[in-house]
Design a protein around this motif. Structure first.
Motif, PDB file in Angstrom:
ATOM      1  N   LYS A  50     -60.469  -8.273  35.787  1.00 38.35           N
ATOM      2  CA  LYS A  50     -61.536  -8.195  34.798  1.00 38.35           C
ATOM      3  C   LYS A  50     -62.579  -7.191  35.307  1.00 38.35           C
ATOM      4  O   LYS A  50     -63.261  -7.440  36.297  1.00 38.35           O
ATOM      5  N   GLU A  86     -64.374  -6.339  30.399  1.00 35.50           N
ATOM      6  CA  GLU A  86     -65.216  -7.515  30.157  1.00 35.50           C
ATOM      7  C   GLU A  86     -66.640  -7.078  29.801  1.00 35.50           C
ATOM      8  O   GLU A  86     -67.200  -6.182  30.415  1.00 35.50           O
ATOM      9  N   LEU A 131     -58.469  -5.891  32.130  1.00 37.29           N
ATOM     10  CA  LEU A 131     -59.287  -6.527  31.099  1.00 37.29           C
ATOM     11  C   LEU A 131     -60.702  -5.964  31.169  1.00 37.29           C
ATOM     12  O   LEU A 131     -61.365  -6.062  32.199  1.00 37.29           O
ATOM     13  N   ILE A 133     -55.895 -12.350  19.173  1.00 38.11           N
ATOM     14  CA  ILE A 133     -56.408 -13.116  20.315  1.00 38.11           C
ATOM     15  C   ILE A 133     -55.280 -13.390  21.295  1.00 38.11           C
ATOM     16  O   ILE A 133     -54.239 -13.939  20.932  1.00 38.11           O
ATOM     17  N   GLN A 181     -64.568 -18.123  24.621  1.00 42.26           N
ATOM     18  CA  GLN A 181     -64.727 -16.740  24.154  1.00 42.26           C
ATOM     19  C   GLN A 181     -63.365 -16.064  24.100  1.00 42.26           C
ATOM     20  O   GLN A 181     -62.650 -15.997  25.102  1.00 42.26           O
ATOM     21  N   PRO A 182     -62.988 -15.532  22.931  1.00 44.95           N
ATOM     22  CA  PRO A 182     -61.681 -14.878  22.810  1.00 44.95           C
ATOM     23  C   PRO A 182     -61.557 -13.639  23.696  1.00 44.95           C
ATOM     24  O   PRO A 182     -62.492 -12.853  23.854  1.00 44.95           O
ATOM     25  N   ILE A 183     -60.386 -13.466  24.250  1.00 44.49           N
ATOM     26  CA  ILE A 183     -59.962 -12.249  24.941  1.00 44.49           C
ATOM     27  C   ILE A 183     -58.866 -11.651  24.070  1.00 44.49           C
ATOM     28  O   ILE A 183     -57.879 -12.317  23.769  1.00 44.49           O
ATOM     29  N   TYR A 240     -58.463 -17.132  25.943  1.00 46.67           N
ATOM     30  CA  TYR A 240     -59.882 -17.489  25.880  1.00 46.67           C
ATOM     31  C   TYR A 240     -60.397 -17.674  27.305  1.00 46.67           C
ATOM     32  O   TYR A 240     -59.645 -18.031  28.212  1.00 46.67           O
ATOM     33  N   GLU A 241     -61.690 -17.459  27.471  1.00 45.93           N
ATOM     34  CA  GLU A 241     -62.329 -17.877  28.712  1.00 45.93           C
ATOM     35  C   GLU A 241     -63.167 -19.102  28.407  1.00 45.93           C
ATOM     36  O   GLU A 241     -63.984 -19.099  27.471  1.00 45.93           O
ATOM     37  N   GLN A 286     -62.799  -8.158  26.124  1.00 47.34           N
ATOM     38  CA  GLN A 286     -63.629  -9.349  25.988  1.00 47.34           C
ATOM     39  C   GLN A 286     -65.080  -8.900  25.889  1.00 47.34           C
ATOM     40  O   GLN A 286     -65.526  -8.041  26.656  1.00 47.34           O
ATOM     41  N   THR A 345     -66.538  -7.942  20.124  1.00 47.88           N
ATOM     42  CA  THR A 345     -65.315  -8.439  19.485  1.00 47.88           C
ATOM     43  C   THR A 345     -65.451  -9.906  19.088  1.00 47.88           C
ATOM     44  O   THR A 345     -65.012 -10.296  18.004  1.00 47.88           O
TER      45      THR A 345
END
Length: 692
Positions: free
Chosen positions: A247, A283, A281, A108, A98-100, A111-112, A303, A307
């Motif tokens: 996060k 989330e 971040l 971008i 999943q893009p952050i 990613y997570e 995130q 998005t």
């Protein structure tokens, strides 16, 4: 002998693994506790036997507990458990990324890596963690997570050229040394690609936590704290981790645009992060409104499903529309910074200290919303260069909590624009420096609260609460319990009111008003007509200068009603009126159940009424103490025009020095007295009858 004893121990272990009840296990231990010492009576053999019995007892106890847990599972849960065990046995895990994204550009950032069950249906990460914990296999989950993701990064370098991958970790889970060594080798080689993400927990003691931090520090791996804002979350615990990323949990961001408490808490978290060099971040962002709010609050990274959703494909860019929206929200934030204007969100608690440190000079309220509430807080030791603008048509509450505001001398500290209706709630002690509060003619202001407000005016043409010399002010209502102090030592203006007048209602509270200049009005207007109501207040007004009026108008008509109030008027001018006007056409004055004390000196003055116009004066059940001195000085009415005077059950004591040799208007056309007591001293002559 020893060989025989060891052989018996091996027999014991084989039989112990096959027993199925506690009674059988205890019988087995009893049997071999007799056989082994007979085979070899050595103490070392006996200690070995004892340790073997204890270890086997622990193993069987754990197995029995696990068996009991499994037996309590429903048929559906047993099926799920079997699927998870197969998933772990064969390492069938797959991963979605999943893009952050960056909150400034929408590009971008990282990613997570999120664990998935591959082709095994109906198994989610929740099931994997549930059944791996049930079967004591969390260590394998930790091992496979790191090895699988790190190998994927190693095998696909082109997908992560300038991007990081956040890998979830459970630091308290211990994995075998061989796998740990391989993981650390991969982390070392990929340290510029990886962030280790772990949930904050106060269960780690300082030694354990330091070991975790030391390991990742030596590998040059950044740390992210996940799910911040839940569970054990607190600032002091966060300081123990000193992470690179925080996060902020989804629970704090869901519907944040409509929740003042969430906004305040998230703002505090972001500010703390920025103050300590940590990236914040947000989330779990799932809507456009949430996205805009967290960007305006200062989040660095975003995130969430709004998005980009997790995907087996490692996508390299967001859709143009999403990036454009992120840029627009960020530009809104930066425009405020560039112009040094901070747009306060509905429900937000704004820290003057933080805004001052960030270089802002203006707080805008009502930008993007037409109703709500905002709190602006400061401290007695903070002197920021900030002022407040309330947008047009905003209706709501502004709370000043120990706030100190300032602006250029010609511009208001608080500007309430057209169409707005603002309740100003005072908490603690607040102060406005150089200028006051402008209330547009088509706006209204109500003061409430138990706090105090001190206004120090510095402009040559000033107003404390109201509007400038050329304008009317909107409705002013004072309904607070604290003290309002306004001081001006300048050219001309009103402390409460405006140049062209308007309506003023002072319903309670204490007022200390000091004006010193050429033209000064404490409460009322300079040129326009004014309507003033005083109800249950304590007012102490001083007007010094060429022309001074404590309550009323300088050049306009005045309609004044005072009841249940204590009023003290002091004036020293060339032309003056304590309660009334100087050059206006008329004064209508009604005072009930009030206590009036006035000390006034001027070439031409009146204590009550119009100095040059018509007066209609009524005093009922009131106490008056007046001391006036001037060439053309009167207690009631004008020395040029007529007046009506009604005195009912009032106690009036007046001392007057005047060339007119009277305390009352020469052209008095109507006078009525009923009850009361009167003591007039005019040029050392005593009078007890108002008519005489």
């Amino acid at each position: 002998m020893a060989d025989k004893a060891v052989k018996l121990l091996n027999e014991y272990f084989e039989k112990a693994y096959s027993v199925d009840t506690t009674d059988k296990f205890n019988e087995l231990c009893k049997e071999y506790s007799q056989l082994i010492p007979q085979a070899d009576p050595d103490d070392e053999i006996e200690r070995l036997m004892k340790n073997a019995f204890e270890a086997m007892s622990l193993v069987l106890s754990l197995e029995n507990k696990l068996k009991a847990k499994k037996e309590r599972l429903s048929e559906t849960e047993k099926t799920e458990n079997d699927k998870v065990q197969r998933l772990i046995d064969l390492n069938l895990f797959t991963y979605h990324f999943q893009p952050i994204v960056r909150a400034d550009t929408g590009e971008i950032y990282s990613y997570e890596a999120l664990m998935r069950a591959g082709d095994i249906k109906d198994i989610t990460p929740f099931h994997i963690l549930k059944y791996s914990e049930l079967t004591d296999r969390l260590d394998e989950i930790e091992k496979y997570t790191f090895l699988n993701v790190l190998h994927f990064i190693e095998q696909h370098p082109g997908l992560f050229t300038d991007k990081l991958v956040f890998i979830n970790s459970m630091p308290s889970v211990h994995i075998d040394s061989e796998s740990q060594a391989e993981i650390e080798r991969l982390l070392d080689s990929l340290s510029d690609k990886v962030v280790v993400e772990m949930t904050e927990s106060s269960e780690y003691n300082d030694e354990e936590l330091n070991d975790i931090k030391r390991k990742f520090f030596h590998l040059n791996i950044p740390i992210a704290i996940d799910d911040y804002g839940t569970g054990y979350s607190n600032i002091s615990n966060l300081l123990r981790y000193t992470p690179n990323y925080v996060k902020i949990d989804r629970s704090l961001l869901s519907g944040i645009q409509d929740n003042p408490n969430k906004k305040h808490f998230v703002r505090e978290i972001i500010d703390f992060c920025h103050d300590n060099g940590i990236k914040a971040l947000a989330e779990g962002v799932e809507s456009s409104e949430e996205l805009r709010t967290v960007i305006l609050l200062g989040a660095d990274l975003i995130q969430g499903f709004y998005t980009a959703r997790p995907s087996a494909e490692v996508i390299q860019s967001l859709p143009y529309e999403i990036k454009a929206e992120i840029k627009a929200h960020y530009q809104e934030r930066e425009d405020g910074r560039r112009l040094r204007i901070y747009s306060a969100e509905n429900g937000e608690r704004v820290s003057l200290e933080r805004l001052s440190k960030d270089g802002y000079n203006c707080i805008r309220i009502g930008s993007g919303y037409s109703w709500g509430n905002v709190t602006v807080s400061g401290s007695a030791y903070l002197e920021p260069k900030l002022h407040i603008e309330v947008a047009e048509s905003f209706c709501g509450e502004l709370t000043l909590e120990n706030a100190r505001l300032t602006n250029l001398t010609e511009r208001p500290c608080i500007d309430i624009c057209s169409g707005s209706s603002v309740t100003l709630n005072l908490v603690g002690s607040s102060k406005l420096v150089n200028s006051g509060i402008r209330v547009d003619e088509k706006a209204s202001l109500t003061l409430k609260g138990e706090g105090d407000l001190d206004i120090m005016l510095g402009s040559s043409d000033y107003y404390g609460i109201g509007n400038d010399k050329a304008s009317r002010h909107g409705e002013l209502i004072f309904d607070q319990d604290g003290t309002v102090s306004i001081t001006a030592e300048s050219h001309a203006g009103t402390l409460i009111g405006s140049g062209q007048g308007g309506e003023i209602r002072i319903m309670r509270g204490r007022y200390v008003l000091r004006g010193a200049g050429s033209l000064n009005v404490c409460v009322g207007s300079i040129d326009g007509d004014t309507k003033i109501e005083l109800h249950g207040c304590d007012l102490d007004g001083t007007a010094l200068g060429a022309v001074g009026v404590v309550i009323g108008s300088m050049n306009g008509s005045a309609d004044i009603h005072a009841i249940y109030s204590s009023i003290k008027c002091t004036s020293a001018s060339q032309f003056s009126a304590s309660i009334g006007n100087v050059d206006g056409d008329s004064v209508r004055l009604h005072i009930e159940s009030a206590n009036i004390e006035t000390k006034i000196s001027a070439d031409a003055l009146t204590v009550f009424g119009a100095l040059r116009g018509d007066s209609d004066i009524k005093l009922e059940r009131s106490t008056v103490k007046a001391d006036a001195e001037g060439a053309k000085a009167l207690i009631f009415g004008s020395w040029q025009k007529g007046a009506g005077l009604g005195l009912t059950d009032s106690d009036i004591s007046a001392k007057l020095s005047t060339e007119l040799d009277t305390y009352i208007n020469h052209g008095l056309s109507d006078i009525c007295t009923s009850g009361g007591r009167f003591r007039f001293n005019v040029n050392d002559k005593e009078y007890t009858d108002p008519i005489s």
